[in-house]
Design a protein around this motif. Structure first.
Motif, mmCIF file in Angstrom:
data_model
loop_
_atom_site.group_PDB
_atom_site.id
_atom_site.type_symbol
_atom_site.label_atom_id
_atom_site.label_comp_id
_atom_site.label_asym_id
_atom_site.label_seq_id
_atom_site.Cartn_x
_atom_site.Cartn_y
_atom_site.Cartn_z
ATOM 1 N N UNK A 158 -6.093 8.160 0.699
ATOM 2 C CA UNK A 158 -6.906 7.040 1.202
ATOM 3 C C UNK A 158 -6.058 5.768 1.329
ATOM 4 N N UNK A 159 -5.199 5.539 0.350
ATOM 5 C CA UNK A 159 -4.335 4.352 0.370
ATOM 6 C C UNK A 159 -3.354 4.416 1.533
ATOM 7 N N UNK A 160 -2.795 5.595 1.767
ATOM 8 C CA UNK A 160 -1.864 5.776 2.880
ATOM 9 C C UNK A 160 -2.570 5.535 4.212
ATOM 10 N N UNK A 161 -3.801 5.983 4.313
ATOM 11 C CA UNK A 161 -4.578 5.761 5.545
ATOM 12 C C UNK A 161 -4.746 4.264 5.803
ATOM 13 N N UNK B 247 -1.329 2.895 7.074
ATOM 14 C CA UNK B 247 -1.010 3.260 8.462
ATOM 15 C C UNK B 247 -1.909 2.517 9.454
ATOM 16 N N UNK B 248 -3.145 2.235 9.052
ATOM 17 C CA UNK B 248 -4.045 1.457 9.901
ATOM 18 C C UNK B 248 -3.493 0.048 10.108
ATOM 19 N N UNK B 249 -3.001 -0.567 9.038
ATOM 20 C CA UNK B 249 -2.401 -1.895 9.147
ATOM 21 C C UNK B 249 -1.148 -1.876 10.015
ATOM 22 N N UNK B 250 -0.322 -0.842 9.846
ATOM 23 C CA UNK B 250 0.932 -0.751 10.598
ATOM 24 C C UNK B 250 0.686 -0.523 12.080
ATOM 25 N N UNK B 251 -0.397 0.174 12.384
ATOM 26 C CA UNK B 251 -0.694 0.505 13.781
ATOM 27 C C UNK B 251 -0.922 -0.751 14.617
ATOM 28 N N UNK B 252 -1.435 -1.790 13.983
ATOM 29 C CA UNK B 252 -1.746 -3.013 14.723
ATOM 30 C C UNK B 252 -0.617 -4.021 14.760
ATOM 31 N N UNK B 253 0.571 -3.648 14.290
ATOM 32 C CA UNK B 253 1.692 -4.587 14.246
ATOM 33 C C UNK B 253 2.774 -4.205 15.257
ATOM 34 N N UNK B 254 3.461 -5.220 15.748
ATOM 35 C CA UNK B 254 4.527 -4.991 16.724
ATOM 36 C C UNK B 254 5.689 -4.235 16.090
ATOM 37 N N UNK C 261 5.840 5.697 5.893
ATOM 38 C CA UNK C 261 4.472 6.230 5.946
ATOM 39 C C UNK C 261 4.473 7.689 6.401
ATOM 40 N N UNK C 262 5.310 8.028 7.388
ATOM 41 C CA UNK C 262 5.407 9.411 7.853
ATOM 42 C C UNK C 262 5.933 10.326 6.750
ATOM 43 N N UNK C 263 6.918 9.845 6.023
ATOM 44 C CA UNK C 263 7.473 10.625 4.903
ATOM 45 C C UNK C 263 6.406 10.889 3.845
ATOM 46 N N UNK C 264 5.604 9.874 3.533
ATOM 47 C CA UNK C 264 4.542 10.047 2.535
ATOM 48 C C UNK C 264 3.450 10.982 3.051
ATOM 49 N N UNK C 265 3.158 10.901 4.357
ATOM 50 C CA UNK C 265 2.190 11.831 4.952
ATOM 51 C C UNK C 265 2.681 13.264 4.804
ATOM 52 N N UNK D 42 0.822 -1.208 0.000
ATOM 53 C CA UNK D 42 0.000 0.000 0.000
ATOM 54 C C UNK D 42 0.862 1.267 0.000
ATOM 55 N N UNK D 43 1.996 1.219 0.670
ATOM 56 C CA UNK D 43 2.895 2.375 0.664
ATOM 57 C C UNK D 43 3.477 2.608 -0.731
ATOM 58 N N UNK D 44 3.836 1.525 -1.405
ATOM 59 C CA UNK D 44 4.336 1.652 -2.778
ATOM 60 C C UNK D 44 3.240 2.195 -3.692
ATOM 61 N N UNK D 45 2.027 1.706 -3.494
ATOM 62 C CA UNK D 45 0.906 2.207 -4.310
ATOM 63 C C UNK D 45 0.663 3.695 -4.038
ATOM 64 N N UNK D 46 0.823 4.110 -2.802
ATOM 65 C CA UNK D 46 0.681 5.531 -2.479
ATOM 66 C C UNK D 46 1.665 6.366 -3.286
#
Length: 333
Positions: A166-169, A172-179, A191-195, A148-152
């Motif tokens: 929308x793709x970046x969102x 980041x939602x997927x990343x938030x739930x990972x260790x 993701x922060x850089x793309x934001x 999704x980051x590459x697609x962004x």
């Protein structure tokens, strides 16, 4: 007589002692012992991140030994090594070969890794449509944050900012739930850089392109637009600050360069408006104030992060802001 001559020639040309089932390359002889050595040394070089040596060994392997057991995997390692050394155009062919051959062998995980590498090389080559299509192929088997980051990035390159957001969102939602493993921290930094990139583009989007009024009516509208853009850039700086704890240095440096570019372009807009004598005092005051606020922010962060690796990037940003502020402030009234 002719029959015996033909048999003699066939026996003469056949490999002695069953020497090799490997197909030689079109240039020079091939030796089975060399294939094994090239494969061993190429994998070892790749594993130790000696990508230049890996390229040398693996290129020779894929050129000369198409029958070797490691021939297919060598294409992936070669493509990855070329991508790591920024030879993205050369990386495309071995990666595409590996993907096509692996599809037939149904190696799903390996195919995904190769497609990720291929898509990133296409992004670097600014082939955004092709990169987008590769992410669609990845999505058929799984939706993951990296894809999704590459697609962004591809959507940003195609100027589809709303879809990119929308793709970046989703990413980041997927990343938030990972260790917070090393790979996840790297992706969170990306993701922060793309934001930040999306926010900068939003700041620089014309707020009012229909200004046709004559002075002094236009002055107020132009000044308001400039003030909103400056405020937007100050908000963008908070993304930079929030990334200090989650992003690797690579992404911090990328964000710092993007911020420098954004504030440079803001200065050019200031100078453009200050060419008109009657607009100069108001626009100079506004621009100098925004650069002052940006410097206040960065100086407060500098004290907080004085011993951090990030401090060098912060120092570069402060130097840049100080330089541009001085240039804008030196314009005569």
């Amino acid at each position: 007589m002719f029959r015996w001559l033909l048999i003699f020639l066939i026996l003469w040309c056949a490999p002695l002692n069953g020497a090799s089932a490997l197909e030689p390359s079109s240039v020079g002889p091939a030796y089975p012992e060399e294939a094994g050595i090239l494969w061993r040394d190429g994998k070892s070089a790749f594993g130790s991140s000696n990508f230049d040596l890996a390229i040398q060994k693996l290129t020779r392997l894929v050129d000369r030994y198409p029958g070797y057991d490691g021939y297919l995997e060598a294409h992936y390692l070669l493509g990855k090594s070329l991508a790591e050394t920024h030879k993205h155009q050369k990386a495309l062919e071995p990666l595409k070969y590996y993907i096509e051959a692996s599809i037939k062998a149904k190696k799903e995980h390996e195919i995904r890794m190769a497609r990720i590498c291929l898509a990133r090389s296409l992004i670097e080559l600014k082939k955004f449509s092709e990169a987008y299509l590769v992410t669609k192929e990845i999505e058929k088997n799984s939706e993951d944050a990296e894809m999704l980051l590459i697609r962004t990035q591809a959507l940003l390159g195609l100027n589809h900012d709303e879809r990119a957001e929308r793709t970046l969102h989703s990413a980041t939602t997927l990343l938030r739930g990972q260790k917070a493993a090393t790979e996840i921290l790297h992706l969170r930094g990306e993701a922060s850089w793309l934001e930040l990139k999306l926010k900068v583009r939003n700041c620089e989007r014309p707020l009012d392109t229909s200004i046709k009024a004559t002075l002094p009516a236009a002055e107020g509208l132009l000044l308001d637009n400039l003030a909103k853009r400056g405020t937007c850039l100050l908000e963008t700086m908070t993304i930079f600050y929030r990334s200090f704890d989650i992003a690797k240095l690579k992404w911090i440096q990328s964000m710092e360069r993007d911020l420098e570019g954004a504030f440079t372009r803001y200065a050019k807009t200031c100078w453009q408006h200050m060419k008109q004598q009657e607009l100069r005092p108001a626009f100079k005051k506004e621009c100098v104030a925004k650069y002052g606020s940006a410097l206040d922010l960065t100086m407060s962060w500098k004290k907080e992060l004085s011993k951090s690796k990030i401090s060098a990037s912060l120092k570069d940003l402060i130097s840049h802001l100080e330089k541009v502020k001085t240039e804008v402030d030196s314009v005569k009234q």
